[in-house]
Design an enzyme around this catalytic site. Structure first.
Site, short mmCIF file in Angstrom:
data_model
loop_
_atom_site.label_atom_id
_atom_site.label_comp_id
_atom_site.label_asym_id
_atom_site.label_seq_id
_atom_site.Cartn_x
_atom_site.Cartn_y
_atom_site.Cartn_z
CE LYS A 96 -36.19 -22.75 -32.17
NZ LYS A 96 -36.56 -24.15 -31.92
NE ARG A 115 -19.49 -24.72 -47.05
CZ ARG A 115 -19.31 -24.62 -48.36
NH1 ARG A 115 -20.02 -23.77 -49.07
NH2 ARG A 115 -18.39 -25.35 -48.97
NE ARG A 139 -19.20 -25.63 -56.36
CZ ARG A 139 -20.02 -24.83 -57.04
NH1 ARG A 139 -20.32 -25.11 -58.26
NH2 ARG A 139 -20.51 -23.73 -56.49
CB THR A 140 -19.56 -28.55 -50.10
OG1 THR A 140 -18.56 -27.78 -50.74
CG2 THR A 140 -18.93 -29.37 -48.99
CG HIS A 171 -13.77 -26.27 -48.32
ND1 HIS A 171 -14.36 -27.49 -48.07
CD2 HIS A 171 -14.54 -25.67 -49.27
CE1 HIS A 171 -15.44 -27.61 -48.83
NE2 HIS A 171 -15.57 -26.53 -49.56
N1 CP Z 1 -16.31 -25.52 -53.72
C1 CP Z 1 -17.33 -25.29 -52.86
O1 CP Z 1 -17.16 -25.36 -51.64
O2 CP Z 1 -18.51 -24.98 -53.47
P1 CP Z 1 -19.87 -24.71 -52.69
O3 CP Z 1 -19.67 -23.43 -51.89
O4 CP Z 1 -20.92 -24.58 -53.75
O5 CP Z 1 -20.11 -25.86 -51.76
#
Ligand code: CP
Length: 358
Positions: free
Chosen positions: A80, A101, A51-52, A129
């Site tokens: 590396k 991320r 999603r993100t 998040h």
């Molecule tokens: N909600 C969320 O962060 O989903 P993903 O891990 O698929 O990005």
């Protein structure tokens, strides 16, 4: 440079404006189709995502911009030994804005320290998040029409569930919000969360009983038990089925309950719940694209302004010394050159990157 590392980097006024823009994008997408022409977003994903990452990429394309990036740390020069800070300085040569991320807590903050482009935290370990929280807030606003005077139940893995930590921080700014934190004892929220709630004089309860809490909830925020964060597989297997939401368990819930989940789910919400009109989680995932469009526009606009301070520089509560953070999940444990910094508040020292008590 204005970054989004923690949801509290945004004022409530900024969040209100982002939500208003996201709602306008939903109503008039054609008005935004060229707003990022000539701009590039870099998606730097050191940890899996559906999603993100895809909603960020869809958001930039729908704004008329372009996307570069990687979705696997093994395909980047971090394999590396490159630091996140160097990575972001390089990305700043190629892109106008970045979303990162990382599996280590505090990695986006560490990366942002010298960045010349806005950086968005797209999830750092079990810590925060913030763009999921913006997604959750847009969903709550569209489903409930308000943020105040709501009883919010948060259920599942509250220890490693980074979306929960950011959502509690965001919702704690609104009047009359009450939190019911439902988890096994072993998966309760980290200590900095109740500490923050007590400091603000907010009402919260910690319980393991979902059924007892159910009739009081306006929002039920379900979360997955985060298998990848457990060091002991037996412990995960013991806890993984702690809560499974089925239609039977909703019998005593309010008719206007909103059921949210950041997704992905494993088995904590039965598919039989998906057809219940109170299930908002697929609408929530769609909202994620619109709020990220609004966020990209906001941060690119802010990047034009002069005088924003970098990361935690100038924060009078922050002290620099040679002490090492004792959280094995903290970015400072793998990046030796990072400035060691701690925030001192209420007589406690907390690592600036992961917020664990030192
Ligand atoms: N909600 C969320 O962060 O989903 P993903 O891990 O698929 O990005």
């Amino acid at each position: 440079m204005k970054h989004l590392i923690d949801i509290l980097d945004l004022s409530t006024q900024e969040i209100d404006e982002l939500i208003a823009v996201a709602n306008d994008i939903i109503a008039h997408p054609e008005s935004y189709a060229h707003r990022c022409e000539g701009k590039k977003l870099a998606t730097l994903f050191f940890e899996p995502s559906t999603r993100t990452r895809l909603s960020f990429e869809a958001a930039m394309y729908e704004l008329g911009g372009h996307v570069i990036g990687f979705s696997d740390a093994a395909n980047s020069s971090s394999a590396k030994g490159e630091s996140v800070n160097d990575t972001l300085q390089m990305v700043g040569c190629y892109a106008d804005i970045a979303a990162m991320r990382h599996f280590k807590e505090g990695a986006p903050l560490a990366a942002a320290v010298k960045s010349h482009i806005p950086l968005i935290n797209a999830g750092d370990g079990g810590h925060y998040h913030p763009t999921q929280t913006l997604t959750d807030l847009l969903t709550i606003q569209r489903e409930k029409g308000r943020f105040d005077h709501l009883t919010v139940g948060l259920c599942g893995d509250l220890k490693y569930g980074r979306t929960v930590h950011s959502l509690i921080a965001a919702m704690s700014r609104y009047e009359g919000v009450r939190f019911v934190m439902i988890s096994p004892r072993e998966l309760r929220v980290p200590s900095y969360v109740p500490e923050m709630l007590r400091e603000k004089g907010l009402r919260y309860e910690e319980t393991d009983d979902l059924d007892a809490a159910m009739p009081y909830l306006d929002i039920l925020y379900m979360t997955r038990i985060q298998k990848e964060r457990f060091s002991d597989e037996k412990e995960y297997l013991r806890l993984k089925d702690s809560y499974i939401l089925t239609p039977d368990r909703l019998v005593n819930a309010k008719a206007e309950l909103s059921i949210l989940h950041p997704l992905p789910r494993v088995n904590e919400i039965s598919v039989a719940v998906d057809d219940d009109p109170r299930a908002c989680y697929f609408r929530q995932a769609l909202n994620g694209k619109y709020i990220r469009m609004a966020l990209i526009l906001h941060l690119l606009e802010k990047a034009q302004e002069k005088g924003n301070s970098a990361a935690f520089a100038g924060d009078k509560d922050v002290v620099f010394d040679a002490a090492v953070c004792n959280n094995p999940r903290c970015i400072s444990t793998i990046e030796q050159e990072l400035p060691r910094a701690f925030r001192v508040r209420g007589g406690k020292r907390r690592c600036v990157y992961c917020e664990c008590e030192a």
